[in-house]
Design an enzyme around this catalytic site. Structure first.
Site, PDB file in Angstrom:
ATOM      1  CG  HIS A 148      -3.447  -4.459   3.749  1.00 21.57           C
ATOM      2  ND1 HIS A 148      -3.847  -3.376   2.239  1.00 21.57           N
ATOM      3  CD2 HIS A 148      -2.856  -5.709   3.119  1.00 21.57           C
ATOM      4  CE1 HIS A 148      -2.902  -4.095   1.854  1.00 21.57           C
ATOM      5  NE2 HIS A 148      -2.273  -5.650   2.112  1.00 21.57           N
ATOM      6  CG  ASP A 192       2.821  -3.723   0.498  1.00 18.01           C
ATOM      7  OD1 ASP A 192       3.702  -4.414   0.919  1.00 18.01           O
ATOM      8  OD2 ASP A 192       1.830  -3.843  -0.023  1.00 18.01           O
ATOM      9  CG  HIS A 218      -0.842  -5.819  -1.727  1.00 15.08           C
ATOM     10  ND1 HIS A 218       0.010  -6.059  -1.231  1.00 15.08           N
ATOM     11  CD2 HIS A 218      -1.158  -6.962  -2.304  1.00 15.08           C
ATOM     12  CE1 HIS A 218       0.822  -7.561  -1.494  1.00 15.08           C
ATOM     13  NE2 HIS A 218      -0.934  -8.020  -2.408  1.00 15.08           N
ATOM     14  CG  ASP A 232       4.453  -6.482  -1.166  1.00 10.76           C
ATOM     15  OD1 ASP A 232       5.050  -5.657  -1.578  1.00 10.76           O
ATOM     16  OD2 ASP A 232       3.278  -7.007  -0.935  1.00 10.76           O
TER      17      ASP A 232
HETATM   18 ZN   LIG Z   1       1.911  -5.952  -0.050  1.00 12.51          ZN
END
Ligand SMILES: [Zn+2]
Length: 335
Positions: A122, A159, A161, A246
């Site tokens: 991120h 991931d 996200h 995740d």
């Molecule tokens: Zn994540």
């Protein structure tokens, strides 16, 4: 596998009740003690030059001063302490090690996996966000490109996200392909199917925002039907996997339904793509917040490289996943 690991990454203290803690690395290590063929390698922290190759000078100065001053809440999610600076440089250094090791070293059982924290995907060029300070995968990719070790690098981010930071760093670049499978609508709400890159980078970004509830076969469908042909055309020298865990069905912060076996399957399919396109593969840890499922996911990646054959599912993907894959094939002109 060979795991990049450093005690310095444990010193990044996010305080009580934060999901991204040093216990994540401890749980992974505990999970791996039961397996054979595990080797740990310590890597040097990344140099400031390597960091500013993908981040703005001003941001790096600001973070260094923030940590030296004792840290605190950079934003509501992203917490630093004094040792975060060193941990973040070390986490980036471990991912550089993994990228170089993949290109230099033996494939197969010697495949490298950087177990660093803080995670990276991120972190945007001029800011920390989402528990991430330096974009470890981006630093690693840029390092091997600048070092002349690779001409083209692909990053596949599984991931749950979207790796907005990695995408931002390379959005207009033709020498780095960024692909992400993530849960639609989750933090940070980027990674729409229409985001495919710009300028020289048009067609070198691939986003598959899958609906909540997607599982093993959905991830595999995108990997086989979209990622494989896209990388076949892109022809990378190195494939970095931004490996978060995740999307696991028991992870506390997502609604995806990937099983532990699913991570073995994804590993197996990614490894096949690497072989098919002639790219070495390196793994870099991102998220994963259920300690047991995180440890199990990493162990599954390791076991797959250690010779275990995962069990292929016999059901098919969701119709929504098939639609997304068809849409992507057409946007990226893969049909
Ligand atoms: Zn994540």
């Amino acid at each position: 596998m060979r795991f990049g690991y450093s005690e310095r990454c444990l010193a990044h203290d996010t305080g009580e009740r934060h999901p991204e803690t040093a216990d994540r690395l401890r749980a992974i290590r505990r999970g791996l003690t039961k397996r054979h063929g595990v080797e740990y390698v310590e890597a040097a922290p990344a140099s400031r030059d390597a960091i500013v190759a993908v981040h703005d000078d001003g941001y790096v100065d600001e973070l260094e001063a923030f940590c030296a001053d004792g840290g605190g809440n950079w934003d509501p999610d992203t917490v630093a302490c004094e040792d975060t600076w060193d941990a973040a440089l070390t986490s980036a250094g471990l991912s550089q090690w993994a990228a170089r090791e993949a290109l230099d070293g033996p494939n197969g059982r010697g495949t490298p996996f950087a177990l660093g924290r803080p995670p990276g995907h991120h972190a945007v060029p001029d800011d920390a966000m989402g528990f991430c300070f330096f974009n470890n995968a981006a630093v690693a990719a840029q390092t091997v490109l600048d070092g002349g070790l690779a001409e083209r690098v692909a990053i596949f981010d599984w991931d749950v996200h979207h790796g907005n930071g990695t995408q931002d760093v390379f959005y207009d670049r033709g020498d780095v392909f960024y692909a992400s499978i993530h849960e639609d609508g989750l933090y940070p709400a980027t990674g729409a199917i229409s985001e495919i890159g710009t300028g020289d980078g048009e067609g070198t970004t691939l986003n598959a925002p899958l609906a909540a509830g997607a599982g093993d076969v959905d991830f595999l469908h995108v990997i086989d039907e979209v990622l494989a042909p896209a990388l076949d055309r892109f022809d990378p020298d190195l494939l970095i996997v931004s490996a978060g865990f995740d999307a696991h069905r028991h992870d506390p912060i997502s609604r995806m339904r990937v099983s532990s076996e699913g991570y073995a399957l994804m590993t197996d399919h990614v490894r096949t793509i690497g072989t098919d396109v002639g790219a070495d593969v390196a793994y870099v840890l991102e998220g994963g917040y259920g300690l047991d499922t995180l440890a199990e996911g990493v162990s599954m990646v390791h076991e797959t490289y250690d010779g275990r054959t995962p069990i292929e599912p016999d059901d098919g993907p969701d119709a929504k996943t098939e639609t997304i894959a068809e849409d992507l094939r057409s946007r990226l002109d893969l049909s």
